[in-house]
Design a protein around this motif. Structure first.
Motif, mmCIF file in Angstrom:
data_model
loop_
_atom_site.group_PDB
_atom_site.id
_atom_site.type_symbol
_atom_site.label_atom_id
_atom_site.label_comp_id
_atom_site.label_asym_id
_atom_site.label_seq_id
_atom_site.Cartn_x
_atom_site.Cartn_y
_atom_site.Cartn_z
ATOM 1 N N THR A 129 74.895 -89.953 157.327
ATOM 2 C CA THR A 129 74.281 -91.049 156.579
ATOM 3 C C THR A 129 72.771 -91.055 156.823
ATOM 4 N N GLU A 130 72.003 -90.955 155.731
ATOM 5 C CA GLU A 130 70.543 -90.918 155.814
ATOM 6 C C GLU A 130 69.952 -91.851 154.765
ATOM 7 N N GLY A 131 68.668 -92.116 154.904
ATOM 8 C CA GLY A 131 67.994 -92.999 153.962
ATOM 9 C C GLY A 131 66.792 -92.333 153.322
ATOM 10 N N ILE A 132 66.608 -92.584 152.032
ATOM 11 C CA ILE A 132 65.445 -92.097 151.297
ATOM 12 C C ILE A 132 64.626 -93.302 150.871
ATOM 13 N N ILE A 133 63.345 -93.296 151.196
ATOM 14 C CA ILE A 133 62.438 -94.360 150.782
ATOM 15 C C ILE A 133 61.429 -93.763 149.816
ATOM 16 N N PHE A 134 61.531 -94.134 148.551
ATOM 17 C CA PHE A 134 60.649 -93.618 147.503
ATOM 18 C C PHE A 134 59.556 -94.654 147.266
ATOM 19 N N ILE A 135 58.306 -94.274 147.568
ATOM 20 C CA ILE A 135 57.203 -95.232 147.590
ATOM 21 C C ILE A 135 56.312 -95.080 146.363
ATOM 22 N N GLN A 136 56.146 -96.170 145.626
ATOM 23 C CA GLN A 136 55.158 -96.261 144.561
ATOM 24 C C GLN A 136 54.287 -97.478 144.845
ATOM 25 N N LYS A 137 53.241 -97.654 144.089
ATOM 26 C CA LYS A 137 52.255 -98.674 144.445
ATOM 27 C C LYS A 137 52.831 -100.078 144.487
ATOM 28 N N ILE A 140 59.056 -100.022 145.772
ATOM 29 C CA ILE A 140 59.607 -99.140 146.793
ATOM 30 C C ILE A 140 61.125 -99.138 146.625
ATOM 31 N N PHE A 141 61.690 -97.947 146.559
ATOM 32 C CA PHE A 141 63.119 -97.797 146.338
ATOM 33 C C PHE A 141 63.756 -97.190 147.576
ATOM 34 N N THR A 142 64.898 -97.699 147.979
ATOM 35 C CA THR A 142 65.635 -97.098 149.084
ATOM 36 C C THR A 142 67.002 -96.650 148.579
ATOM 37 N N ILE A 143 67.393 -95.464 149.009
ATOM 38 C CA ILE A 143 68.700 -94.915 148.659
ATOM 39 C C ILE A 143 69.387 -94.497 149.942
ATOM 40 N N GLU A 144 70.584 -95.000 150.152
ATOM 41 C CA GLU A 144 71.401 -94.546 151.276
ATOM 42 C C GLU A 144 72.301 -93.432 150.772
ATOM 43 N N THR A 145 72.300 -92.297 151.494
ATOM 44 C CA THR A 145 73.095 -91.154 151.068
ATOM 45 C C THR A 145 73.972 -90.651 152.209
ATOM 46 N N SER A 146 75.172 -90.233 151.851
ATOM 47 C CA SER A 146 76.104 -89.636 152.805
ATOM 48 C C SER A 146 76.895 -88.577 152.059
ATOM 49 N N LEU A 147 77.039 -87.396 152.648
ATOM 50 C CA LEU A 147 77.719 -86.271 151.993
ATOM 51 C C LEU A 147 77.065 -85.919 150.662
ATOM 52 N N GLY A 148 75.765 -86.137 150.567
ATOM 53 C CA GLY A 148 75.047 -85.817 149.340
ATOM 54 C C GLY A 148 75.269 -86.808 148.214
ATOM 55 N N GLY A 214 73.206 -97.338 160.376
ATOM 56 C CA GLY A 214 73.382 -96.065 161.066
ATOM 57 C C GLY A 214 72.739 -94.864 160.413
ATOM 58 N N TRP A 215 71.568 -95.045 159.784
ATOM 59 C CA TRP A 215 70.865 -93.899 159.223
ATOM 60 C C TRP A 215 70.426 -92.965 160.355
ATOM 61 N N THR A 216 70.732 -91.694 160.235
ATOM 62 C CA THR A 216 70.307 -90.730 161.252
ATOM 63 C C THR A 216 68.902 -90.204 160.983
ATOM 64 N N ALA A 217 68.416 -90.384 159.774
ATOM 65 C CA ALA A 217 67.061 -89.927 159.423
ATOM 66 C C ALA A 217 66.562 -90.701 158.219
ATOM 67 N N ILE A 218 65.242 -90.731 158.068
ATOM 68 C CA ILE A 218 64.595 -91.362 156.919
ATOM 69 C C ILE A 218 63.682 -90.348 156.252
#
Length: 261
Positions: A129-137, A140-148, A214-218
């Motif tokens: 389980t990881e997190g993606i933070i997509f930053i615009q001015k 800001i968008f966050t996506i939690e991903t697991s197993l792709g 429980g995000w293992t990485a951002i």
């Protein structure tokens, strides 16, 4: 339910008549899948299992045929939106688990008393389980991903009226991402002057949620100045920056790009 809990439940699942486990590579971008070869592999895999059951477990043949029919219907329903791979576990009791994954798997077909979980257990470690933070001015968008897969989406829009972030979830988050940020020139100076304070506030909110889930990485995604500034306010075990703008991508496509980087 988390994937780890799903695995634990599957380990306890037992079916006396038999349980069908299928790992099938359905990636249409693969050179050996251009003409729908996955259909042939599915057909051949199911046929070989039926031949085996007919010769060695004849008493379970009726149960297998029932499950086989159910599985074929499930794959027919998936044809219009195929992922890179599919994991399907079905038993004569009617219980079915379908995992549509954006990662490749090796083709496997099993008929056992319990689900065969070797590949699922392996990719659990490879794609946590990881997190993606997509930053615009202003967004800001966050996506939690697991197993792709996309597991959860949130969007935060900077509301200039009350100088705070407004949160959107699920479909609303995707709609904001699809439309892109609405940058307004008249707020530009105000935005830049208060950016540090706003980033610090939101970074704390996201990081707290990340630790709970429980995000293992951002992964920080966006322009270099934005990702570098936002990173200052994160105190996380593993942070990786990807200095690209994916605002025209869907959440699913963005996850694929980030995990492949």
């Amino acid at each position: 339910m988390t994937f780890a809990k799903e695995l634990e439940q599957l380990k306890e699942h037992d079916c006396k008549e038999g349980c069908l486990t299928i790992y099938l590579n359905t990636d249409q971008t693969s050179n050996d899948q251009q003409k729908g070869e996955w259909k042939i592999r599915l057909k051949n895999g199911l046929k070989k299992l039926e031949e085996y059951i007919h010769s060695s477990e004849h008493q379970n043949l009726a149960a297998y045929k029932k499950v086989k029919k159910q599985v074929q219907e499930e794959f027919n329903n998936l044809q219009l939106e195929l992922p890179k791979s599919v994991v399907l576990i079905a038993s004569a009791t009617g219980k079915v688990l379908i995992k549509k994954l954006q990662i490749s798997l090796e083709n496997e077909f099993h008929w056992e008393k319990q689900p065969v979980l070797n590949q699922l257990e392996r990719i659990q470690g490879q794609f946590p389980t990881e997190g993606i933070i997509f930053i615009q001015k202003e967004d800001i968008f966050t996506i939690e991903t697991s197993l792709g897969e996309v597991k959860k989406e949130l969007a935060y829009h900077l509301n200039f009226e009350d100088e705070d972030w407004k949160q959107y979830e699920g479909v609303a988050a995707r709609e904001r991402m699809a439309s892109g940020a609405n940058h307004r020139d008249k707020y530009q100076n105000r935005l830049e002057a208060n950016q540090q304070r706003w980033y610090k506030t939101l970074a704390g909110t996201i990081e707290k949620e990340a630790k709970i889930r429980g995000w293992t990485a951002i992964y920080l995604v966006g322009q270099p100045d934005a990702t570098s500034e936002f990173e200052k306010y994160l105190d996380y075990i593993k942070v990786k920056k990807i200095n690209k703008n994916y605002h025209k991508f869907t959440s699913k496509e963005l996850v694929g790009q980030v995990l492949a980087s």
